[in-house]
Write a protein that holds these residues in place. Structure first.
Motif, short mmCIF file in Angstrom:
data_model
loop_
_atom_site.label_atom_id
_atom_site.label_comp_id
_atom_site.label_asym_id
_atom_site.label_seq_id
_atom_site.Cartn_x
_atom_site.Cartn_y
_atom_site.Cartn_z
N UNK A 1 -7.11 -28.95 24.97
CA UNK A 1 -5.98 -28.03 24.82
C UNK A 1 -5.67 -27.33 26.15
N UNK A 2 -6.70 -26.98 26.92
CA UNK A 2 -6.48 -26.36 28.24
C UNK A 2 -5.79 -27.35 29.19
N UNK A 3 -6.20 -28.62 29.14
CA UNK A 3 -5.54 -29.64 29.96
C UNK A 3 -4.07 -29.78 29.55
N UNK A 4 -3.81 -29.72 28.24
CA UNK A 4 -2.44 -29.82 27.76
C UNK A 4 -1.61 -28.63 28.25
N UNK A 5 -2.22 -27.46 28.29
CA UNK A 5 -1.51 -26.27 28.78
C UNK A 5 -1.14 -26.44 30.25
N UNK A 6 -2.09 -26.90 31.04
CA UNK A 6 -1.83 -27.14 32.47
C UNK A 6 -0.74 -28.18 32.65
N UNK A 7 -0.82 -29.25 31.86
CA UNK A 7 0.19 -30.31 31.92
C UNK A 7 1.57 -29.78 31.56
N UNK A 8 1.65 -28.94 30.55
CA UNK A 8 2.95 -28.38 30.14
C UNK A 8 3.56 -27.56 31.28
N UNK A 9 2.75 -26.77 31.95
CA UNK A 9 3.26 -25.96 33.07
C UNK A 9 3.72 -26.84 34.22
N UNK A 10 2.94 -27.87 34.52
CA UNK A 10 3.31 -28.77 35.62
C UNK A 10 4.59 -29.54 35.29
N UNK A 11 4.71 -30.00 34.04
CA UNK A 11 5.94 -30.69 33.64
C UNK A 11 7.13 -29.75 33.72
N UNK A 12 6.93 -28.50 33.33
CA UNK A 12 8.00 -27.51 33.42
C UNK A 12 8.46 -27.29 34.85
N UNK A 13 7.51 -27.23 35.77
CA UNK A 13 7.86 -27.08 37.19
C UNK A 13 8.66 -28.27 37.70
N UNK A 14 8.22 -29.48 37.33
CA UNK A 14 8.92 -30.69 37.76
C UNK A 14 10.33 -30.72 37.19
N UNK A 15 10.47 -30.42 35.91
CA UNK A 15 11.79 -30.45 35.28
C UNK A 15 12.71 -29.37 35.85
N UNK A 16 12.16 -28.19 36.14
CA UNK A 16 12.97 -27.13 36.73
C UNK A 16 13.45 -27.53 38.13
N UNK A 17 12.58 -28.17 38.89
CA UNK A 17 12.96 -28.64 40.22
C UNK A 17 14.06 -29.69 40.12
N UNK A 18 13.92 -30.60 39.16
CA UNK A 18 14.96 -31.61 38.95
C UNK A 18 16.28 -30.96 38.57
N UNK A 19 16.24 -29.94 37.73
CA UNK A 19 17.46 -29.25 37.32
C UNK A 19 18.12 -28.59 38.53
N UNK A 20 17.34 -27.99 39.39
CA UNK A 20 17.89 -27.35 40.59
C UNK A 20 18.54 -28.38 41.51
N UNK A 21 17.89 -29.54 41.66
CA UNK A 21 18.49 -30.60 42.48
C UNK A 21 19.79 -31.09 41.88
#
Length: 148
Positions: A30-50
């Protein structure tokens, strides 16, 4: 009887310990999933900004092709670009916020697993203690029990 009770008590403590290890493993996942969710959110936010930058670039090119001064602060061209930038950033922030909420859910789940593991281990120990006490009292009653 005493030997059997000893084995039963030992099995109960081992079962509680094994259950805790399983819950601890689930908590790590579950902790790994939490970290993954945050990292995916960062990637998606960066893509949205681009993507927003590309949209603004297309707007600027289209407006310039129509001989609109895209840098004139009094023109609607600046407002259109500002709106696109605002909405793009709002989308990026929403993506990150959703990722943070997802991560929070996983972290709550991880804590629940850890708590369940602690309880399972304690239950095993208490069960073992109860088995030993029950056996000891049965033996004492058999030897010194009430007669007639």
């Amino acid at each position: 009887t005493l030997l059997g009770s000893g084995f039963s008590a030992f099995a109960q403590t081992r079962a509680g310990s094994a259950q805790r290890k399983l819950y601890d493993y689930n908590a790590q996942v579950a902790e790994f999933q939490a970290t993954d969710a945050l990292e995916r959110g960062d990637v998606q936010a960066t893509r949205r900004r681009r993507l927003t930058s590309q949209v603004i670039g297309s707007q600027r090119a289209g407006l310039a092709a129509q001989n609109v001064d895209i840098n004139d602060p009094s023109s609607s061209a600046v407002d259109v670009q500002a709106d696109a930038a605002y909405l793009g950033e709002l989308d990026a922030m929403t993506i990150r916020n959703n990722a943070a909420r997802e991560a929070w859910g996983y972290r709550v789940q991880a804590q629940d697993y850890r708590t369940r593991g602690q309880l399972a281990e304690r239950t095993g120990l208490l069960g073992a203690g109860g088995t030993l006490l029950t056996s000891a009292s049965s033996l004492l009653l058999a030897k010194y029990g009430m007669k007639g």
